[in-house]
Scaffold this motif. Structure first.
Motif, PDB file in Angstrom:
ATOM      1  N   GLN C 156      -6.754  -3.522  17.994  1.00  0.00           N
ATOM      2  CA  GLN C 156      -5.299  -3.360  17.965  1.00  0.00           C
ATOM      3  C   GLN C 156      -4.739  -3.839  16.632  1.00  0.00           C
ATOM      4  N   GLN C 157      -5.241  -5.006  16.206  1.00  0.00           N
ATOM      5  CA  GLN C 157      -4.788  -5.577  14.951  1.00  0.00           C
ATOM      6  C   GLN C 157      -5.094  -4.625  13.799  1.00  0.00           C
ATOM      7  N   GLU C 158      -6.332  -4.105  13.815  1.00  0.00           N
ATOM      8  CA  GLU C 158      -6.732  -3.196  12.736  1.00  0.00           C
ATOM      9  C   GLU C 158      -5.866  -1.947  12.731  1.00  0.00           C
ATOM     10  N   MET C 159      -5.561  -1.459  13.949  1.00  0.00           N
ATOM     11  CA  MET C 159      -4.752  -0.254  14.049  1.00  0.00           C
ATOM     12  C   MET C 159      -3.356  -0.492  13.477  1.00  0.00           C
ATOM     13  N   LEU C 160      -2.806  -1.658  13.828  1.00  0.00           N
ATOM     14  CA  LEU C 160      -1.477  -1.991  13.317  1.00  0.00           C
ATOM     15  C   LEU C 160      -1.470  -2.033  11.800  1.00  0.00           C
ATOM     16  N   GLU C 161      -2.523  -2.672  11.254  1.00  0.00           N
ATOM     17  CA  GLU C 161      -2.579  -2.784   9.809  1.00  0.00           C
ATOM     18  C   GLU C 161      -2.764  -1.424   9.157  1.00  0.00           C
ATOM     19  N   LEU C 162      -3.571  -0.591   9.822  1.00  0.00           N
ATOM     20  CA  LEU C 162      -3.814   0.752   9.306  1.00  0.00           C
ATOM     21  C   LEU C 162      -2.544   1.584   9.313  1.00  0.00           C
ATOM     22  N   SER C 163      -1.800   1.435  10.413  1.00  0.00           N
ATOM     23  CA  SER C 163      -0.718   2.383  10.625  1.00  0.00           C
ATOM     24  C   SER C 163       0.573   1.976   9.917  1.00  0.00           C
ATOM     25  N   THR C 164       0.628   0.757   9.376  1.00  0.00           N
ATOM     26  CA  THR C 164       1.886   0.336   8.802  1.00  0.00           C
ATOM     27  C   THR C 164       1.708  -0.416   7.493  1.00  0.00           C
ATOM     28  N   PRO C 165       1.326   0.297   6.462  1.00  0.00           N
ATOM     29  CA  PRO C 165       1.209  -0.379   5.175  1.00  0.00           C
ATOM     30  C   PRO C 165       2.577  -0.505   4.527  1.00  0.00           C
ATOM     31  N   VAL C 166       2.847  -1.665   3.961  1.00  0.00           N
ATOM     32  CA  VAL C 166       4.066  -1.808   3.174  1.00  0.00           C
ATOM     33  C   VAL C 166       3.660  -1.576   1.720  1.00  0.00           C
ATOM     34  N   VAL C 167       4.241  -0.572   1.086  1.00  0.00           N
ATOM     35  CA  VAL C 167       3.816  -0.244  -0.272  1.00  0.00           C
ATOM     36  C   VAL C 167       4.921  -0.504  -1.290  1.00  0.00           C
ATOM     37  N   LYS C 168       4.500  -0.822  -2.490  1.00  0.00           N
ATOM     38  CA  LYS C 168       5.458  -1.075  -3.561  1.00  0.00           C
ATOM     39  C   LYS C 168       5.659   0.222  -4.330  1.00  0.00           C
ATOM     40  N   LEU C 169       6.905   0.696  -4.396  1.00  0.00           N
ATOM     41  CA  LEU C 169       7.184   1.949  -5.092  1.00  0.00           C
ATOM     42  C   LEU C 169       7.525   1.694  -6.558  1.00  0.00           C
ATOM     43  N   TRP C 170       8.161   0.564  -6.780  1.00  0.00           N
ATOM     44  CA  TRP C 170       8.611   0.209  -8.119  1.00  0.00           C
ATOM     45  C   TRP C 170       8.848  -1.283  -8.124  1.00  0.00           C
ATOM     46  N   GLU C 171       8.969  -1.866  -9.293  1.00  0.00           N
ATOM     47  CA  GLU C 171       9.316  -3.284  -9.357  1.00  0.00           C
ATOM     48  C   GLU C 171      10.596  -3.512  -8.551  1.00  0.00           C
ATOM     49  N   GLY C 172      10.503  -4.288  -7.485  1.00  0.00           N
ATOM     50  CA  GLY C 172      11.693  -4.585  -6.694  1.00  0.00           C
ATOM     51  C   GLY C 172      12.002  -3.588  -5.595  1.00  0.00           C
ATOM     52  N   ILE C 173      11.147  -2.562  -5.442  1.00  0.00           N
ATOM     53  CA  ILE C 173      11.390  -1.573  -4.381  1.00  0.00           C
ATOM     54  C   ILE C 173      10.139  -1.431  -3.495  1.00  0.00           C
ATOM     55  N   LEU C 174      10.322  -1.706  -2.197  1.00  0.00           N
ATOM     56  CA  LEU C 174       9.224  -1.553  -1.244  1.00  0.00           C
ATOM     57  C   LEU C 174       9.497  -0.347  -0.358  1.00  0.00           C
ATOM     58  N   ALA C 175       8.427   0.231   0.177  1.00  0.00           N
ATOM     59  CA  ALA C 175       8.619   1.289   1.166  1.00  0.00           C
ATOM     60  C   ALA C 175       7.714   1.035   2.352  1.00  0.00           C
ATOM     61  N   LEU C 176       8.227   1.348   3.525  1.00  0.00           N
ATOM     62  CA  LEU C 176       7.458   1.213   4.754  1.00  0.00           C
ATOM     63  C   LEU C 176       7.461   2.573   5.451  1.00  0.00           C
ATOM     64  N   PRO C 177       6.419   3.380   5.219  1.00  0.00           N
ATOM     65  CA  PRO C 177       6.376   4.677   5.880  1.00  0.00           C
ATOM     66  C   PRO C 177       5.837   4.516   7.304  1.00  0.00           C
ATOM     67  N   MET C 178       6.674   4.722   8.293  1.00  0.00           N
ATOM     68  CA  MET C 178       6.238   4.506   9.672  1.00  0.00           C
ATOM     69  C   MET C 178       5.778   5.811  10.283  1.00  0.00           C
ATOM     70  N   ILE C 179       4.638   5.732  10.993  1.00  0.00           N
ATOM     71  CA  ILE C 179       4.063   6.938  11.568  1.00  0.00           C
ATOM     72  C   ILE C 179       3.726   6.690  13.025  1.00  0.00           C
ATOM     73  N   GLY C 180       4.032   7.666  13.875  1.00  0.00           N
ATOM     74  CA  GLY C 180       3.677   7.566  15.288  1.00  0.00           C
ATOM     75  C   GLY C 180       4.796   6.975  16.113  1.00  0.00           C
ATOM     76  N   THR C 181       4.528   6.929  17.420  1.00  0.00           N
ATOM     77  CA  THR C 181       5.557   6.447  18.331  1.00  0.00           C
ATOM     78  C   THR C 181       5.816   4.963  18.094  1.00  0.00           C
ATOM     79  N   LEU C 182       7.071   4.615  18.092  1.00  0.00           N
ATOM     80  CA  LEU C 182       7.440   3.217  17.889  1.00  0.00           C
ATOM     81  C   LEU C 182       7.770   2.590  19.229  1.00  0.00           C
ATOM     82  N   ASP C 183       6.921   1.674  19.704  1.00  0.00           N
ATOM     83  CA  ASP C 183       7.390   0.901  20.847  1.00  0.00           C
ATOM     84  C   ASP C 183       7.942  -0.401  20.294  1.00  0.00           C
ATOM     85  N   SER C 184       8.598  -1.161  21.159  1.00  0.00           N
ATOM     86  CA  SER C 184       9.314  -2.310  20.594  1.00  0.00           C
ATOM     87  C   SER C 184       8.348  -3.374  20.098  1.00  0.00           C
TER      88      SER C 184
END
Lengths: 134, 134, 289
Positions: C156-184
């Motif tokens: 489960q932990q690995e899946m979470l890490e796989l499915s939700t990388p926080v990436v740096k787009l630019w100095e000072g700008i992060l992006a979180l591309p979320m994929i799949g169904t979001l449960d709370s």
């Protein structure tokens, strides 16, 4: 009694809260800060809470009051360094500090204060220019 | 459900709020709560401890480590012999306060915890029980 | 009373050790052949010998009723290792427990043999043996279960890490591309890691892109909102991008207020806004003269 020191840096006052504040300390800080703003004519207040591991409604209220009072005394307030866990908890508690500016760290907070004072000064100058033209 | 450890603290003066927070933090860490959960529990404890002084004329808090099958939890029971709360529904409304606070103490503490129970009799005192499960 | 019966049992175990081992192994090999038949016989023999040996040691030391006592630690450790490794190899809990339970038949046979003329002792010793082996068998099941749970949690932990990388787009700008169904639950973890990353990288802007999210329920929408508010308290701004028409409808129907939150149709639009905020523009390279 223990007091939280207020440092002056140019046009701004800096407070770094590094202890688990009891309520009387928070009240004293409010008073001290108001006096200091009047004394120094500071135009900005920076409150660093990066080492605080909790902000409850009492401290939240204190921050709100400081911000409102500073505004009346012509100073901007910026709160910097709130930790993620503290922010999540504060939102859950129902407190959003909507009237307070925030920044990630002291450096960005100072930038924000400088920008705010600059724009305010520019406005003031514009007004003055206008009156001269009349 | 089994209580694996318990302790009680006095809440008489405002400095005790800090002591309650410190004790609760220690217990929450011992039970292995995540940082966000720790912060939520400490904040809820801080709110209720202050309520005990401000509205309950002082009292006690009981800390209990719980084991329920595979679950672990931390339960805090705040007791006072103050004037009690006449209208609990109203007291639990966001923004309602009979004193000087923001009116987020009770309602906020409820949102921060897993279980929340309150009993109060006018003239007799108030008992608030909060639990967070891991 | 039970003390004497357990002594009897210890004596029987010690007296018939060799015979028990052979019979037990026989049982296990039959079982293994009926089942998956993957276990090597030599390995099995070693495991059986070791177990009998430890069992005998513990039995001699005494207390049969308390398997948690110190005398049983070597037996429990051996069984724990065995069922953990079997659990990881994909054995079912009952297959693992059979290792212990199949020892019953050979032991009962020896008890019968010893107390052929003493019905009382026969019954009591049999009961002592049953209790002991049941306890040990259940113990293997418990350990097996725990080992499987560990695997599941890790996955489960690995899946979470796989499915939700926080990436740096630019100095000072992060992006979180979320994929799949979001449960709370997932939203909560993802959002916490986003806020953590904001602090670590000192990024003042974060784009939460939900293009890959098919639906959103009330709780999840509220979490999104809370995250944006929490980020603001920390001094960072969030932009939500990629809201599909259905999700926009849901959000409006649910009555979740998005006022004060910057939303953009696509990640590209959001990135353009973010770049503007950090004082950058993207321009076409001038043709070289």
């Amino acid at each position: 009694m223990e007091r939280i020191p207020i440092l002056r840096m140019g046009d701004f006052l800096i407070i770094s809260i590094q202890v688990d504040m009891h309520d009387r300390m928070a009240m004293t800080l409010q008073d001290d800060l108001t006096n200091k703003i009047i004394q120094t004519g500071a135009h900005g207040v920076l409150i660093d809470i990066s080492t605080l591991d909790m902000v409850d409604s009492f401290i939240g209220r204190m921050i709100n009051i400081i911000a409102s009072m500073s505004r009346i005394l012509d100073a901007e307030t910026v709160v910097v360094g709130m930790q993620p866990a503290v922010a999540i908890t504060l939102v859950e508690l129902g407190l959003t500090l909507s009237g307070v500016r925030t920044a990630l760290d002291v450096e960005k907070g100072m930038e924000l204060l400088r920008a705010a004072t600059r724009s305010r000064r520019a406005e003031a100058e514009e007004r003055e220019d206008g009156s001269v033209e009349e | 459900m089994e209580v694996s450890k318990s302790d009680a603290l006095e809440i008489r003066v405002s400095d005790d709020v800090v002591l309650v927070r410190q004790a609760v933090r220690k217990w929450a860490i011992e039970l292995g709560f995540s940082l966000v959960d720790q912060t939520k529990i400490i904040t809820a404890a801080s709110e209720l401890a202050r309520n005990t002084i401000d509205y309950g004329e002082g009292g006690t808090v009981r800390l209990e480590s719980l084991i329920d099958g595979f679950r672990k939890g931390l339960r805090l029971i705040f007791l006072d012999n103050g004037p009690g709360i006449a209208d609990i529904e109203l007291a639990l409304t966001d923004g309602y306060t009979s004193g000087k606070g923001l009116g987020l103490g009770l309602s906020g503490a409820r949102r921060l915890m897993s279980d929340f129970r309150i009993e109060s009799r006018v003239g007799d005192g108030t008992r608030v029980e909060i639990t967070r499960w891991k | 009373m039970s003390g004497s019966k357990t002594t009897d049992l210890a004596e029987i175990l010690s007296k018939h050790e060799k015979g028990l081992l052979d019979d037990w192994l026989g049982e296990l090999i039959v079982e293994a052949k009926a089942g998956r038949g993957t276990l090597r016989e030599n390995e099995l023999r070693d495991q059986c010998r070791e177990f009998l040996n430890l069992l005998l040691g513990a039995a001699k030391a005494g207390d049969f009723t308390n398997l948690q006592s110190k005398a049983w630690t070597p037996v429990r450790e051996m069984l724990a290792n065995l069922s953990r490794s079997r659990g990881l190899q994909g054995y079912s809990p009952s297959e693992t427990a059979t290792f212990v339970f199949s020892l019953k038949k050979p032991i009962f046979a020896r008890i019968r043999q010893e107390f052929a003329d003493d019905a009382r002792s026969l019954a009591e010793t049999t009961w002592a043996a049953t209790e002991l082996l049941d306890g040990l068998g259940l113990f293997t099941t418990e350990v097996h279960q725990k080992a499987r749970e560990e695997v599941i949690t890790r996955q489960q932990q690995e899946m979470l890490e796989l499915s939700t990388p926080v990436v740096k787009l630019w100095e000072g700008i992060l992006a979180l591309p979320m994929i799949g169904t979001l449960d709370s639950a997932r939203t909560q973890i993802v959002m916490e890691s986003l806020l953590q990353k904001i602090v670590e990288t000192g990024s003042g802007l974060a784009i939460i892109d939900i293009t890959g999210v098919p639906t959103v329920d009330t709780l999840t929408a509220q979490y999104l909102l809370k995250t944006v508010t929490a980020a603001r308290l920390m001094g960072a701004e969030c932009i939500i991008s990629g809201i599909r028409p259905q999700i926009a409808q849901t959000i409006v129907h649910l009555g979740v207020e998005l006022t004060g939150i910057v939303t953009k149709a696509t990640l590209a639009d959001a990135f353009a806004v973010a770049l503007d905020r950090v004082g950058r523009t993207v321009t076409r390279k001038a043709a070289r003269s």
